[in-house]
Scaffold this motif. Structure first.
Motif, mmCIF file in Angstrom:
data_model
loop_
_atom_site.group_PDB
_atom_site.id
_atom_site.type_symbol
_atom_site.label_atom_id
_atom_site.label_comp_id
_atom_site.label_asym_id
_atom_site.label_seq_id
_atom_site.Cartn_x
_atom_site.Cartn_y
_atom_site.Cartn_z
ATOM 1 N N UNK A 90 0.815 -1.220 0.000
ATOM 2 C CA UNK A 90 0.000 0.000 0.000
ATOM 3 C C UNK A 90 0.853 1.277 0.000
ATOM 4 N N UNK A 91 1.933 1.360 0.800
ATOM 5 C CA UNK A 91 2.767 2.561 0.714
ATOM 6 C C UNK A 91 3.338 2.774 -0.693
ATOM 7 N N UNK A 94 0.574 4.249 -2.865
ATOM 8 C CA UNK A 94 0.380 5.670 -2.598
ATOM 9 C C UNK A 94 1.507 6.502 -3.220
ATOM 10 N N UNK A 95 2.740 6.010 -3.096
ATOM 11 C CA UNK A 95 3.881 6.721 -3.682
ATOM 12 C C UNK A 95 3.757 6.766 -5.207
ATOM 13 N N UNK A 96 3.328 5.656 -5.787
ATOM 14 C CA UNK A 96 3.140 5.604 -7.240
ATOM 15 C C UNK A 96 2.072 6.595 -7.683
ATOM 16 N N UNK A 97 0.978 6.666 -6.935
ATOM 17 C CA UNK A 97 -0.109 7.589 -7.266
ATOM 18 C C UNK A 97 0.404 9.034 -7.316
ATOM 19 N N UNK A 98 1.210 9.411 -6.331
ATOM 20 C CA UNK A 98 1.740 10.779 -6.286
ATOM 21 C C UNK A 98 2.654 11.059 -7.479
ATOM 22 N N UNK A 99 3.535 10.109 -7.770
ATOM 23 C CA UNK A 99 4.474 10.285 -8.883
ATOM 24 C C UNK A 99 3.733 10.396 -10.209
ATOM 25 N N UNK A 180 -4.690 -6.450 -0.091
ATOM 26 C CA UNK A 180 -4.869 -5.032 0.239
ATOM 27 C C UNK A 180 -4.805 -4.131 -0.999
ATOM 28 N N UNK A 181 -3.966 -4.492 -1.968
ATOM 29 C CA UNK A 181 -3.857 -3.696 -3.191
ATOM 30 C C UNK A 181 -5.087 -3.853 -4.066
ATOM 31 N N UNK A 182 -5.620 -5.081 -4.129
ATOM 32 C CA UNK A 182 -6.845 -5.328 -4.892
ATOM 33 C C UNK A 182 -7.973 -4.471 -4.309
ATOM 34 N N UNK A 183 -8.079 -4.469 -2.987
ATOM 35 C CA UNK A 183 -9.108 -3.665 -2.321
ATOM 36 C C UNK A 183 -8.877 -2.169 -2.566
#
Length: 216
Positions: A90-91, A94-99, A180-183
Motif C-alpha cells: 500500500x505505501x 500511494x507513492x506511485x499515485x503521487x508520482x 490489500x492492493x486489490x481492495x
C-alpha cells in the motif's frame, strides 16, 4: 493507456503482458528489469540501488519509485505503459499515485488476472523440466515417453518451487500481499478482474475488451 497488471504465479501474466505490449504498442515495464538496467548502466539511482543489493537488502521504496519515475518519462511511454511487479504494498501504491499525478500519467485501469488456486496448483505442479532447457506438462504438454525429454532423451525433473506444498505456500504469500492492493484499487474504481481460466486467446480477448476504450 496506463495500466498495472496483477496475477498470481501460474496465471499466465507474463504471456499476456508480452502480447499486450505488442498489440497496444506500449512498453511492458517490469520493475526487476528496469532495476537491473539502471545498475548495469550505472545511473545515479542504479548505483544507489546497487549499494543495497550488494548487501542483500531490499531496495528502499524511495529509490525504486525514482527509477520507475525516470522510466515512465522515456519516449516509448508516450502512448502509455504497463507496470508489472509494482506496486507490491500500500505505501508503494500511494507513492506511485503521487508520482504518476506529478508527471501527468495517472493510472487508468488495474487488471487482475484471477484463477482459482486449485487450477494454479495443477498448472504449476504439473510442470516438468529437462536440463537441456525443454519444459513439459503432465496435462498440457506430455513428452512422447513418460519422464523423458523428446529433444535430448534426458530425464525430466520437477523444480522444487513447482512442488505442490511449495506452490500452495507461494499462493498464500501472494494472496496476503496482494489483497490489500486489490481492495485499494477496487475502492478507487479502476480495478477489473479478468477470468484467467480460459485459453491464452480467450484471456487476451477479455483483456482487449477492457482496454480498447482506453486506446490513444
Amino acid at each position: 493507456m496506463n495500466i498495472v497488471l496483477f496475477g498470481p504465479p501460474g496465471a499466465g501474466k507474463g504471456t499476456q503482458a508480452k502480447e499486450l505490449a505488442k498489440h497496444y504498442n506500449i512498453p511492458h515495464i517490469s520493475t526487476g528489469d528496469i532495476l537491473r538496467a539502471n545498475v548495469r548502466e550505472g545511473t545515479k539511482l542504479g548505483m544507489k540501488a546497487k549499494e543495497y543489493m550488494d548487501k542483500g537488502e531490499l531496495v528502499p521504496d524511495e529509490v525504486l519509485i525514482g527509477i520507475i519515475r525516470d522510466r515512465l518519462q522515456q519516449p516509448d511511454c508516450k502512448n502509455g505503459y504497463m507496470l508489472d511487479g509494482y506496486p507490491r504494498t500500500l505505501p508503494q501504491a500511494e507513492a506511485l499515485k503521487e508520482i504518476l499525478e506529478k508527471i501527468g500519467k495517472p493510472l487508468e485501469v488495474v487488471l487482475n488476472i484471477d484463477v482459482p488456486d486449485d487450477e494454479l496448483i495443477d498448472r504449476l505442479s504439473g510442470r516438468r523440466m529437462c536440463s537441456c532447457g525443454e519444459s513439459y506438462h503432465l496435462i498440457f504438454n506430455l513428452p512422447l515417453k513418460e519422464g523423458t525429454c523428446d529433444s535430448c532423451g534426458g530425464k525430466l525433473y520437477q523444480r522444487d518451487d513447482d512442488k505442490e506444498e511449495v506452490v500452495r505456500q507461494r499462493l498464500e504469500v501472494y494472496a496476503a500481499k496482494t489483497k490489500p492492493l486489490i481492495d485499494y484499487y477496487s475502492d478507487r474504481g479502476i480495478l477489473v478482474n479478468i477470468d484467467g481460466t480460459g485459453s491464452v486467446e480467450d484471456v487476451f480477448r477479455q483483456i482487449c475488451d477492457v482496454l480498447d476504450p482506453y486506446r490513444k
